[in-house]
Write a protein that holds these residues in place. Structure first.
Motif, short mmCIF file in Angstrom:
data_model
loop_
_atom_site.label_atom_id
_atom_site.label_comp_id
_atom_site.label_asym_id
_atom_site.label_seq_id
_atom_site.Cartn_x
_atom_site.Cartn_y
_atom_site.Cartn_z
N PRO A 180 0.85 -1.21 0.00
CA PRO A 180 0.00 0.00 0.00
C PRO A 180 0.88 1.25 0.00
O PRO A 180 0.98 1.97 0.98
N PHE A 181 1.52 1.50 -1.15
CA PHE A 181 2.53 2.56 -1.16
C PHE A 181 1.93 3.96 -1.21
O PHE A 181 0.85 4.18 -1.72
N THR A 182 2.71 4.91 -0.61
CA THR A 182 2.36 6.33 -0.69
C THR A 182 2.71 6.84 -2.09
O THR A 182 1.99 7.61 -2.68
N ARG A 183 3.88 6.40 -2.56
CA ARG A 183 4.31 6.77 -3.91
C ARG A 183 5.44 5.84 -4.34
O ARG A 183 6.01 5.11 -3.51
N GLU A 184 5.75 5.89 -5.64
CA GLU A 184 6.84 5.07 -6.17
C GLU A 184 8.07 5.96 -6.39
O GLU A 184 7.96 7.08 -6.90
N LEU A 185 9.21 5.42 -5.98
CA LEU A 185 10.48 6.15 -6.08
C LEU A 185 11.51 5.26 -6.74
O LEU A 185 11.33 4.05 -6.84
N SER A 186 12.60 5.86 -7.17
CA SER A 186 13.75 5.04 -7.56
C SER A 186 15.01 5.75 -7.13
O SER A 186 15.04 6.98 -7.01
N ILE A 187 16.03 4.95 -6.86
CA ILE A 187 17.35 5.49 -6.54
C ILE A 187 18.30 5.03 -7.63
O ILE A 187 18.25 3.87 -8.06
N LEU A 188 19.10 5.97 -8.11
CA LEU A 188 20.14 5.64 -9.08
C LEU A 188 21.48 5.98 -8.48
O LEU A 188 21.64 7.04 -7.86
N GLY A 189 22.42 5.08 -8.66
CA GLY A 189 23.76 5.33 -8.16
C GLY A 189 24.76 4.71 -9.09
O GLY A 189 24.42 3.97 -10.01
N VAL A 190 26.01 5.01 -8.84
CA VAL A 190 27.08 4.50 -9.69
C VAL A 190 28.29 4.17 -8.82
O VAL A 190 28.56 4.86 -7.84
N ARG A 191 28.95 3.07 -9.17
CA ARG A 191 30.17 2.68 -8.45
C ARG A 191 31.26 2.48 -9.48
O ARG A 191 31.03 1.87 -10.52
N ASP A 192 32.46 3.00 -9.16
CA ASP A 192 33.55 2.87 -10.13
C ASP A 192 34.42 1.66 -9.81
O ASP A 192 34.15 0.92 -8.86
N ARG A 193 35.46 1.46 -10.60
CA ARG A 193 36.25 0.23 -10.48
C ARG A 193 37.06 0.19 -9.19
O ARG A 193 37.50 -0.86 -8.76
N ASP A 194 37.26 1.38 -8.54
CA ASP A 194 37.98 1.42 -7.27
C ASP A 194 37.05 1.40 -6.07
O ASP A 194 37.49 1.54 -4.93
N GLY A 195 35.74 1.31 -6.32
CA GLY A 195 34.79 1.25 -5.21
C GLY A 195 34.22 2.60 -4.80
O GLY A 195 33.42 2.66 -3.86
N ALA A 196 34.62 3.69 -5.47
CA ALA A 196 34.01 4.99 -5.15
C ALA A 196 32.57 4.99 -5.66
O ALA A 196 32.27 4.39 -6.70
N THR A 197 31.68 5.65 -4.92
CA THR A 197 30.27 5.67 -5.32
C THR A 197 29.74 7.10 -5.38
O THR A 197 30.28 8.00 -4.74
N ALA A 198 28.67 7.27 -6.13
CA ALA A 198 27.94 8.54 -6.16
C ALA A 198 26.47 8.19 -6.36
O ALA A 198 26.15 7.20 -7.01
N PHE A 199 25.59 9.00 -5.79
CA PHE A 199 24.16 8.73 -5.86
C PHE A 199 23.42 9.96 -6.34
O PHE A 199 23.75 11.08 -5.96
#
Ligand code: AMP
Length: 362
Positions: free
Chosen positions: A176-195
């Motif tokens: 029974p959701f309030t709304r639908e969301l999505s998260i996008l992120g990225v991880r590089d070959r050294d393990g650094a991430t950004a969202f």
């Protein structure tokens, strides 16, 4: 570098449009390929063609995929010859709703309650234990709302079974959701991430129609929760590239619906509305280059163009609208383009976004 792509639809097109300015060359493996015409070499074959896979990897520095129904065996063959990002294992989980939900739960990420269904009798038992309403879905090859039925009353079970039986199924409790969301992120070959900030998505008939980023009313706590979930997936899979997770918001909680180990439709707004688009960040990640900032440049709206292309004059008459067409022949239900608009605030976004939605609907 020479980048191989399994698939060659609009996502492949936008990856190439982001990677070509860096001097990269693209080669696509895709039986049709109208969306990537002129953007690289095309091997007109499907991913289960062994010879074609060999040609894709010959002289290629890195391979990625832009649709998640690439056979895992084809991904493994590819990975034995050249670096493949994201990993083949991500496909294994994303391709099967039971594997996927089990994986999320093992990582402590909440999902809808679910029961695998093989036989007609399983469906009755599953509906009894989960209650109604519930969603009956094919475990595999479901996309854009295909391969699923809502069960509201016990009488719906028979028709849904008749429609979907013949392939492994899963019954999911209705969230029974309030709304639908999505998260996008990225991880590089050294393990650094950004969202990127959480996106609010509206679907109709199971197809994404509109996204707004950042999701209106987004709190730092909700963003942090989504990033924590995604970070667990990243680390477990030693993931490289862009990942999307579709979520249901229920109060202050996030329930994961599915993940897409690739660039995603709910991130198309990043081309016009973020410092670095999801496509550019994916290309940077898989080629071993540093990630770019994911800062958002305002309130951003994206409307999908489905089945028809509106008059470009009318679209571009909307202030700040950007039109993206995929070079695909319009057919009912087919994504042929999208439009984005960036405004200073969510209030200022409302009017141009509504105008674009009217134009998209025709
Ligand atoms: P999916 O193919 O799983 O992305 O589902 C398509 C759409 O159906 C979702 O975007 C939701 O709008 C709806 N939906 C899917 N699963 C559920 C669920 N368990 N509870 C409520 N709505 C759902």
């Amino acid at each position: 570098m020479r980048i191989g792509v399994l698939g060659g639809g609009q996502l492949g097109r936008m990856l190439a449009l982001a990677g070509i300015p860096y001097g990269h060359e693209f080669v696509f493996l895709e039986p049709g390929g109208e969306a990537v015409r002129g953007l690289g070499e095309l091997i007109a074959a499907s991913a289960d063609d062994r010879g074609a896979l060999e040609r894709l990897t010959e002289g290629t520095d890195v391979v990625t995929y832009e649709f998640e129904n690439v056979p895992v065996s084809a991904a493994r063959v590819t990975a034995s010859r050249v670096p493949l990002h994201p990993p083949a294992e991500a496909l294994h989980y994303a391709q099967d709703r039971v594997n996927e939900k089990t994986f999320f739960r093992e990582l402590g990420i909440p999902t809808a309650r679910f029961v695998p269904v093989e036989l007609r009798g399983d469906l009755d038992k599953a509906a009894g234990s989960l209650g109604l309403p519930a969603m009956l879905k094919t475990r595999r090859f479901g996309y854009d709302g295909k391969g699923q039925r809502v069960l509201r009353v016990p009488a719906d079970l028979g028709a849904a079974w008749a429609h979907l039986a013949g392939t492994p199924l899963v019954l999911e409790a209705f969230v029974p959701f309030t709304r639908e969301l999505s998260i996008l992120g990225v991880r590089d070959r050294d393990g650094a991430t950004a969202f990127y900030p959480l996106v609010e998505n509206v679907h109709r008939d199971g197809i994404l129609r509109r996204s707004v980023a950042p999701a209106p009313g987004l709190t730092p706590a909700l963003q942090a929760l989504a990033e924590t979930h995604m970070q667990r997936v990243f680390e477990r899979l030693r993931y490289v590239g862009v990942l999307a997770i579709e979520l249901f918001q229920v109060g202050d909680e996030l329930v994961a619906n599915e993940m897409a180990p690739r660039v995603h439709n709910s991130g198309h707004w990043t081309i016009d509305g973020a410092a670095t688009s999801q496509f550019e960040n994916h290309v940077r990640a898989i080629t071993g280059w540093p990630l770019g900032p994911t800062t958002v440049t305002g309130a951003v709206g994206m409307v999908n163009l489905i089945g028809r292309i509106p008059d470009p004059n009318a679209v571009l008459a909307v202030p700040n609208a950007r039109l993206h067409l995929y070079g695909k022949e319009p057919k009912p239900g087919r994504k042929v383009g999208h439009v984005t608009v960036v405004a200073e605030s969510h209030d200022a976004l409302a009017r141009p976004l509504a105008a674009l939605e009217r134009l998209a609907q025709g």
